[in-house]
Design a protein around this motif. Structure first.
Motif: not given
Length: 82
Positions: A1-26
């Motif tokens: 996998x290209x480094x660029x795609x890994x960065x997108x995957x990691x960024x998407x995971x971080x955004x999703x995790x923070x969003x799910x955490x915030x949604x649960x707290x809400x």
């Protein structure tokens, strides 16, 4: 996998995790939190590609796909553990 795609995957995971955490707290349940996480990751990917389309980078459909796909492991863990 290209480094660029890994960065997108990691960024998407971080955004999703923070969003799910915030949604649960809400007070949202697990399914709603996962749906919000997928939406947030997809929106972030679309926004980044939109910025690229304005001349700040190179638009790549797969960048969007990998950013949105970052929500998959988060969703699996969130539903399995929650």
């Amino acid at each position: 996998m290209a480094p660029d795609k890994k960065q997108h995957l990691i960024a998407g995971s971080a955004i999703a995790a923070l969003s799910a955490l915030g949604a649960t707290w809400a007070g949202l349940d697990g399914t709603a939190a996962v749906a919000l996480a997928f939406g947030a990751a997809a929106l972030a990917g679309a926004a980044k590609e939109g910025i690229d389309a304005m001349g700040y980078g190179r638009v790549e459909w797969m960048d969007f796909v990998f950013t949105a796909m970052g929500a998959l492991p988060v969703a699996a863990l969130w539903l399995a553990l929650g």
